[in-house]
Enzyme design. Structure first.
Site, PDB file in Angstrom:
ATOM      1  N   GLN B  56       0.790  -1.346  -0.017  1.00 15.11           N
ATOM      2  CA  GLN B  56      -0.126   0.029   0.007  1.00 15.11           C
ATOM      3  C   GLN B  56       0.675   1.320  -0.190  1.00 15.11           C
ATOM      4  O   GLN B  56       0.627   1.983  -0.557  1.00 15.11           O
ATOM      5  CB  GLN B  56      -0.913   0.038   1.271  1.00 15.11           C
ATOM      6  CG  GLN B  56      -2.176   0.923   1.337  1.00 15.11           C
ATOM      7  CD  GLN B  56      -3.127   0.663   0.168  1.00 15.11           C
ATOM      8  OE1 GLN B  56      -3.264   1.414  -0.842  1.00 15.11           O
ATOM      9  NE2 GLN B  56      -3.510  -0.536   0.154  1.00 15.11           N
ATOM     10  N   ASP B 120       0.257  -2.618  11.023  1.00 17.62           N
ATOM     11  CA  ASP B 120      -0.618  -2.714  11.923  1.00 17.62           C
ATOM     12  C   ASP B 120       0.102  -2.686  13.395  1.00 17.62           C
ATOM     13  O   ASP B 120       0.072  -1.900  14.156  1.00 17.62           O
ATOM     14  CB  ASP B 120      -1.709  -3.572  12.093  1.00 17.62           C
ATOM     15  CG  ASP B 120      -2.838  -3.282  11.100  1.00 17.62           C
ATOM     16  OD1 ASP B 120      -2.631  -2.039  10.480  1.00 17.62           O
ATOM     17  OD2 ASP B 120      -3.528  -4.263  10.858  1.00 17.62           O
ATOM     18  N   LYS B 170     -10.340   0.410  -1.745  1.00 14.13           N
ATOM     19  CA  LYS B 170     -11.015  -0.896  -1.596  1.00 14.13           C
ATOM     20  C   LYS B 170     -10.369  -1.861  -2.390  1.00 14.13           C
ATOM     21  O   LYS B 170     -11.191  -2.569  -3.022  1.00 14.13           O
ATOM     22  CB  LYS B 170     -12.620  -0.638  -1.818  1.00 14.13           C
ATOM     23  CG  LYS B 170     -13.366   0.473  -1.025  1.00 14.13           C
ATOM     24  CD  LYS B 170     -13.504   0.001   0.544  1.00 14.13           C
ATOM     25  CE  LYS B 170     -12.631   0.876   1.251  1.00 14.13           C
ATOM     26  NZ  LYS B 170     -12.931   0.510   2.788  1.00 14.13           N
ATOM     27  N   ASP B 233     -14.171  -2.902   7.400  1.00 12.37           N
ATOM     28  CA  ASP B 233     -12.974  -3.533   7.039  1.00 12.37           C
ATOM     29  C   ASP B 233     -12.518  -4.682   7.611  1.00 12.37           C
ATOM     30  O   ASP B 233     -12.206  -5.669   6.849  1.00 12.37           O
ATOM     31  CB  ASP B 233     -11.945  -2.222   7.149  1.00 12.37           C
ATOM     32  CG  ASP B 233     -10.626  -2.639   6.246  1.00 12.37           C
ATOM     33  OD1 ASP B 233     -10.398  -3.278   5.291  1.00 12.37           O
ATOM     34  OD2 ASP B 233      -9.549  -2.562   7.193  1.00 12.37           O
ATOM     35  N   GLU B 237     -12.940  -8.419   5.961  1.00 12.06           N
ATOM     36  CA  GLU B 237     -11.893  -9.373   5.496  1.00 12.06           C
ATOM     37  C   GLU B 237     -11.784 -10.608   6.217  1.00 12.06           C
ATOM     38  O   GLU B 237     -11.387 -11.758   5.866  1.00 12.06           O
ATOM     39  CB  GLU B 237     -10.572  -8.662   5.820  1.00 12.06           C
ATOM     40  CG  GLU B 237      -9.918  -8.645   7.191  1.00 12.06           C
ATOM     41  CD  GLU B 237      -8.750  -7.488   7.485  1.00 12.06           C
ATOM     42  OE1 GLU B 237      -8.372  -6.852   6.374  1.00 12.06           O
ATOM     43  OE2 GLU B 237      -8.278  -7.437   8.385  1.00 12.06           O
ATOM     44  N   SER B 432      -1.778  -8.846   5.048  1.00 14.06           N
ATOM     45  CA  SER B 432      -1.242  -8.390   6.523  1.00 14.06           C
ATOM     46  C   SER B 432      -1.451  -8.960   7.339  1.00 14.06           C
ATOM     47  O   SER B 432      -2.428  -9.809   7.672  1.00 14.06           O
ATOM     48  CB  SER B 432      -2.087  -6.874   6.493  1.00 14.06           C
ATOM     49  OG  SER B 432      -3.566  -7.221   7.143  1.00 14.06           O
TER      50      SER B 432
END
Lengths: 496, 496
Positions: B56, B120, B170, B233, B237, B432
């Site tokens: 990203q 994260d 998205k 989100d 997922e 992720s």
């Protein structure tokens, strides 16, 4: 958690020291010869209120009444208004007429020891009313640590001025009653129990708990803390006691079916082998006996399965333990109870393996000559998962009595025999809601770990170090010590 | 959550009103013709710091640099000391020499908009240092709501005196870059994005976010809140975007194998059919087209599968949503990161179906004449699960743009094509860590729900009401409205 220190003293009962890895633990061997000491243990208690009439409530109320007969100590049952359990309680001799059956708050207000055996969700919703109804100085009795976990999660506390004790039989309520009855003519029959003193207002809380345990018929009683009991109980039922067993047999059934087995054979090699000969061997002869009795080829299969499963199983047990200790698991139960308040929980007993199992279980009586074998692949996966729980609990500092009871004895002497009679899915669909939600939450994780990680890895050679760590593991000493004190009879469960 | 109110205004960009069920939503259609407006949107921003160089970070840094070329606004990349990503960033033209590559805290301290695209776990560990390094009045940019969830779980807060905005493409980073490049010669190529203004210190935060989204190449941008983005989100997922897909194909592969299929055929009917023709049909023609194009027999199979799967899938999506909203899911991620700090996460790509998939995927080029069919059983289960998420998100108050993007468009235009190229397990093992942990946590739950509840139920007749609710569902209107604005090109992913 840290170990609670496992030595304790009693002013009433003769204690014993049991050798365990790294030291000793104090235990109380039970037996009916101790019943004359019960009045001393229950000094000051004229009435015991058992709140709730589920399997555990019924078993404890009946055992306590039988054991205390002639002492003048009354056992009463308290039910919530409109409870559907009242007729069954009356059938068992608890009646409004003689004051041994009544409203739960009334029974609470008139008892000196109040044993809370209502369902977890009811306990979460109503414990404050019950606390408020307690007479001054009455003792609070629990049979698992759920309420402590709930109070911690919600910022609550036990009320001051009361003993808070726990006696936690390491088996289902039905077993607690059935083995007590067998104990009337067979010495040593019963379900082991842990006890904990969470608050000792009277200075006599430990003897009160020990008396309660002796009156339940526990062959031996060991010490824990309420927190330690909570952690090992909730984590254990999510792992080897229930969740892992469900995941394992579902994974194995598919595995054997894909390998070409017909449904009945696949059921026998997975579920039937596990709940039958594998669990019997462990119960009678210990964990290493399963492996020792296999021929060389089968032993290699066992070792490869053990090697492949230990790592992923340990990872999952650690994850479960973390989430139970953190309160995350209990949050999940609370959220689920809210979500399911107005609709039923779906059942898991519809999958093909349980249809395959029905004729296998029904046909047992007719094939005395055809014994199900110990399937070495099944055995290796199961024993590895059991050892993963033993090692995780040991690393987290639980006493050995708790480890072997929560990881081995409760499994092979109480739960697996029940599953053998009724099947695993029936057990999941019909156990306590906390356990049921936990099994549904973690069973699939175990299934996926076996299918996606362990099965593919089992084609590799066994890890000699891992197998040696198993065969030389200190748990075998602890289990042998506990075995000397454990029930001397098999638990029989009638086929439904 | 409550709906954030989906109308908004812009002093810079021309907006559009999109019809959705029950009303309208304001959206910003993107495009390169808007690039001349970017300096106005970025007024006061002379330097943008992109912190992190994952997929990203790389995509956004490159798109922003290309879109802002000639404006005098510099795009710089900030990396943690010793980052292994520095050589790749240099290869892409970000260098210490010209000041566009540097230490993350230095780049933070010298930028007017700081876009936080580190992992994260790194964000959880280091956000306070980064906050402390911000220059006065610099805007904080996020591309998902994780940090908000983390701050809530740990009692932290965003610093005062800064705009806090989010632009959330998205789709995966690779798609964000690839479609932007295609957009250089094909109008409308790109990944839709949501935007949120969490704190508007400058009074210009919305236009800054919209400019950022236009510069990324988003074909259209809709409004949400940071909390709404976080919930949809993280829940999405774990459900239809990743976790449910993994559980579904594992369950289906075993199902078809047991029904007699060889491994390649079972792979084609489960994974290949889903990531190929089923996802293409939805992408090009909408959800009902999957069912409409089936013959009567196949349509009945679809309807029965849909009926059997909708209930258990809805139950699971509700459970996921509850746990994400409660913070339980994030606690679980934090616990897992602690537990896995010193050992690798096990991989799930070893199960037999992925071995079966390799030759199927490799053989695609050579069998142009043999198209994989839409497998109606697979399609019914998948569409039911997608609709379960749509309904749950709608009940929880999400705007329709968010619902269709997080439940349908991101799945069929970004993630499933990637899975088609690389396989589902590869995707789970390489996404992720938050998503990966979530997929490992919930994928097996979906697998078990399909195997134990949906598959046995699929032999019953279809529920006409449930099927009618699907065919007449308002989501089709919302999806058609979004489709008018969506990428005009297929996302191509090279086979590994």
């Amino acid at each position: 958690m840290t170990s609670p220190g496992n030595s304790f003293t009693s002013a009433v009962f003769p204690l014993q020291t049991m050798d365990v890895p790294g030291g000793t633990e104090t235990v109380l061997p039970g037996g009916r010869h101790l019943f004359p000491l019960l009045p001393a243990a229950f000094a000051g208690v004229r009435r015991i209120g058992v709140i709730g009439w589920g399997p555990q409530g019924r078993a404890q109320a009946l055992n306590l009444r039988d054991s205390l007969a002639g002492t003048g100590i009354q056992v009463a049952v308290g039910l919530r208004p409109g409870s559907a359990s009242a007729p069954d309680a009356r059938t068992h001799g608890f009646t409004e007429h003689d004051g041994t059956l009544g409203d739960w708050l009334d029974v609470t207000a008139t008892s000196d020891l109040v044993i809370l055996l209502i369902a977890d969700a009811a306990l979460a919703a109503h414990h404050q009313e019950i606390f408020a109804a307690l007479r001054p100085g009455a003792a609070i009795g629990l049979s698992h640590g759920f309420l402590l976990g709930h109070l911690r999660a919600t910022g609550g506390a036990f009320p001051d001025g009361h003993d808070v004790i726990a006696v936690c039989p390491k088996g289902m309520g039905d077993s607690v009653r059935r083995l007590y009855e067998q104990g009337g003519h067979v010495g040593g029959a019963g379900i082991n129990a842990s006890f904990a003193v969470h608050a000792d207002h009277s200075g006599r809380a430990a003897d009160l708990a020990l008396g309660w345990s002796v009156a339940l018929g526990s062959p031996y009683t060991f010490r824990t803390t309420l927190a330690g009991e909570y952690l090992s109980d909730i984590a254990g039922e999510r792992a080897i006691l229930l969740g892992a067993v469900h995941g394992l047999v579902e994974a194995l059934y598919g595995h054997y079916r894909l390998a070409g087995d017909d449904p009945a054979t696949a059921y026998e090699r997975s579920c039937e082998s596990l709940t039958g000969p594998i669990r019997q061997t462990i119960s009678r002869s210990g964990l290493t006996a399963v492996r020792d009795r296999l021929g060389p080829g089968a032993r290699d299969t066992f070792d490869r399965a053990y090697t492949a499963a230990y790592g992923p199983a340990r990872e999952l047990v650690a994850e479960i333990y973390d989430e139970v200790a953190d309160g995350t698991e209990l949050r999940s139960v609370i959220l689920a109870e809210r979500r399911l308040a107005d609709r039923p929980m779906s059942r898991i007993s519809g999958s093909p393996m349980w249809a395959a199992g029905r004729p296998v279980r029904a046909g047992r009586a007719g094939r005395a000559g055809r014994e199900t074998d110990v399937e070495p692949f099944t055995a290796g996966l199961f024993v590895a998962t059991m050892m993963a729980q033993v090692d995780e609990f040991a690393e987290r500092g639980h006493p050995w009595s708790e480890i072997v009871n929560e990881s081995v004895i409760e499994a092979v002497d109480s739960l697996l025999p029940y599953m053998h009679a009724r099947d695993v899915a029936y057990m999941v669909d019909n156990c306590s809601r906390t356990a049921r939600l936990g099994a549904r939450r973690w069973g699939p994780r175990f299934q996926a770990a076996y299918e996606q990680i362990a099965f593919p890895a089992a084609s590799a050679p066994a890890d000699g170090d891992l197998v040696s760590a198993f065969t030389g593991h200190p748990v075998h000493q602890a289990l042998a010590a506990a075995a000397k004190l454990r029930p001397s009879v098999d638990i029989s469960v009638p086929v439904a």
